[in-house]
Design an enzyme around this catalytic site. Structure first.
Site, PDB file in Angstrom:
ATOM      1  CB  SER A 329      -0.933   0.004   1.210  1.00  0.00           C
ATOM      2  OG  SER A 329      -2.113  -0.664   0.958  1.00  0.00           O
ATOM      3  CG  ASP A 340       8.502   5.636 -10.911  1.00  0.00           C
ATOM      4  OD1 ASP A 340       9.081   4.538 -11.002  1.00  0.00           O
ATOM      5  OD2 ASP A 340       7.283   5.787 -11.132  1.00  0.00           O
ATOM      6  CE  LYS A 354      -5.469  -3.292  -1.435  1.00  0.00           C
ATOM      7  NZ  LYS A 354      -5.892  -1.979  -1.857  1.00  0.00           N
TER       8      LYS A 354
END
EC number: 3.4.21.-
Length: 496
Positions: A329, A340, A354
């Site tokens: 999560s 990223d 998730k």
């Protein structure tokens, strides 16, 4: 009853909860006004072995809630009529609350979605405690050891510490009633209660036994721990709750004060928490105006961005994130953002995976409905649901640390074939016993090792893996895992 307020704020932005009157059945539908946009409060959660933790986020909604069409209204009328008939005409008297709960549970079950659920008032209270990190109690960590409830440590400044409770104190009674044979969670429930009320613990310390009266208070459990390991700062983040971002910032500043450039953010077994905290935490390392997470429903997408400059003390730090299959999560949102933007290198094993989002609606009676409404993506658009985030460098978790707890209601013996027998073999091997295979067969060789284990731990030597053997087996594996963190040690060696 007021809604629990989930807020997100910065120097130039403040989120406010506004009550919506669009849902007549609920006490209030949570709404957030943030600058000129309208958002609804949503939750991203994950179900692990023992707990459900949720994450708060915000999503732009253009459409108004539509009314019921004729088919929907007909179905609703049918449900209402069935409820009335069974409640009034069934030959045995029915509990109306149980009937309504069964109807709701049935609808939720039909979704076949492990992340959607209906929570009772009591469950909602626990849910909110998990999100806030606040509860009413005495502030003592406990564990069950050798069938005894033992205090691991009283929290600093807690009512338990002030009352003189010490580590290794054994609790024998709560309010004069014996707790022998009770599960740990049952004892914790007895110890907790209403704020400013007293609880009496009967405590055994060595050969002495005495009663200790303690006044219950509101306790806040910190979610971030910092420690210095050589030239590396290790910051463990247990979950994402209210002010975890503030705790992380303090930990980063402590590491900077200690002159540390290499930082490990340990997110292993972190099941999630508040998403607005995850965004603020990412903002410590990522500059203003950058997308941390994208929320998507149908064709609508909203990018949630950072609102402040990155923390200057963190800019020159070499950040490593440590994850495993229990990182989920908000942990994945945070990890995905830093990965990223190349702000951190990820180590460990693949995360849980998730990537869907839940909304909550709280009812007048304090119960709550949680249902999946949308999905989230990383800044680069990666959808990790069911896939997880792969680490840049894999460091495998020792097998014994990933074992499921074996039910102690079953006894295993020679000739049995069961998946739990493989767990027994892996665990015994980790504890130093000679096991030559990891099959699901309980063979003669395993019986010999079980006998050796029982003898070494002063248990009745039967060769059968029974309840007493299982309890000791589990206890020793937990102790081993707590004493030896092989994965973290490997990472620190890599960073040297």
């Amino acid at each position: 009853m007021d809604d629990k307020q989930h807020t997100s704020s910065s120097d130039d932005e403040r989120a406010e909860i506004a009550t919506s009157n669009q849902d007549q059945e609920t006490n209030s539908s949570k709404r957030v006004h943030l600058k000129r946009w309208q958002f609804i409060s949503i939750l991203i959660g994950t179900i692990l072995i023992t707990a459900v933790i949720t994450v708060v986020a915000y999503i732009f909604i253009n459409q108004k809630i539509s009314g019921l069409n004729k088919t929907d209204q007909a179905n609703l009328n049918k449900i209402e009529n069935v409820y009335k008939i069974l409640n009034s005409d069934y030959y045995k008297k029915q509990d109306s609350d149980k009937l309504s709960k069964a109807a709701i549970d049935g609808m939720v079950k039909e979704l076949k979605d492990p992340y959607s659920e209906y929570l009772t008032k009591e469950q909602t209270k626990s849910f909110n405690e998990g999100v806030s990190g606040d509860f009413v109690g005495i502030g003592a960590e406990m564990q069950k050891k050798n069938d005894q409830i033992m205090v691991t440590s009283p929290m600093k400044g807690s009512p338990a510490e002030r009352a003189g409770i010490r580590p290794k104190d054994v609790i024998t009674k709560v309010n004069g009633k014996s707790i022998k044979g009770k599960a740990l969670d049952e004892v914790v429930k007895d110890v907790r209660g209403k704020e400013n009320t007293e609880v009496t613990l009967t405590v055994q310390r060595g050969s002495e036994e005495k009663d200790v009266k303690i006044k219950r208070e509101k306790i806040h459990v910190k979610s971030v721990e910092y420690k210095k390991k050589g030239k590396v700062g290790v910051i463990t983040i247990n979950k994402f709750q209210n002010d975890t971002s503030g705790e992380l910032k303090d930990a980063v500043l402590k590491a900077h004060k200690d002159g540390l450039k290499k930082i490990v953010l340990d997110l292993r077994n972190n099941p999630g928490g508040l998403l607005d905290e995850a965004v603020k935490m990412a903002n410590i390392f990522i500059d203003k105006g950058k997308t941390v997470v994208k929320l998507e429903k149908g064709k609508d997408t909203e990018a949630i961005q950072t609102s402040n400059d990155a923390l200057k003390e963190a800019k020159d730090m070499d950040i490593s994130i440590l994850v495993n299959e229990g990182s989920a999560s908000a942990s994945e949102v945070f990890t995905g953002a830093l990965k990223d933007y190349n702000k951190a290198k990820v180590y460990g094993s693949k995360t849980f995976g998730k990537g869907v989002v839940q909304t909550t609606r709280e009812f007048k009676d304090g119960s709550l409905l949680k249902y999946t409404e949308m999905k989230w993506l990383t800044p680069d658009g990666h959808y990790i649901h069911g896939k997880g985030i792969k680490p840049d460098v894999t460091i495998d978790t020792p097998k014994y640390q990933s074992l499921n707890v074996i039910p102690n209601t079953k006894t295993f013996k020679v000739g049995d074939d069961d998946k739990n027998i493989k767990t027994i073999k892996i665990g015994l091997s980790a504890l130093g016993y000679k096991v030559d295979n990891e099959t699901t067969q309980f063979d003669q060789a395993l019986e010999n090792q079980v006998k050796a284990f029982q003898q070494a731990n002063k248990l009745e030597v039967t060769g059968e893996f029974n309840k007493e053997t299982n309890n000791k087996f589990t206890e020793l594996l937990v102790e081993k895992a707590n004493k030896h963190d092989d994965v973290l040690d490997k990472l620190i060696n890599i960073l040297k």
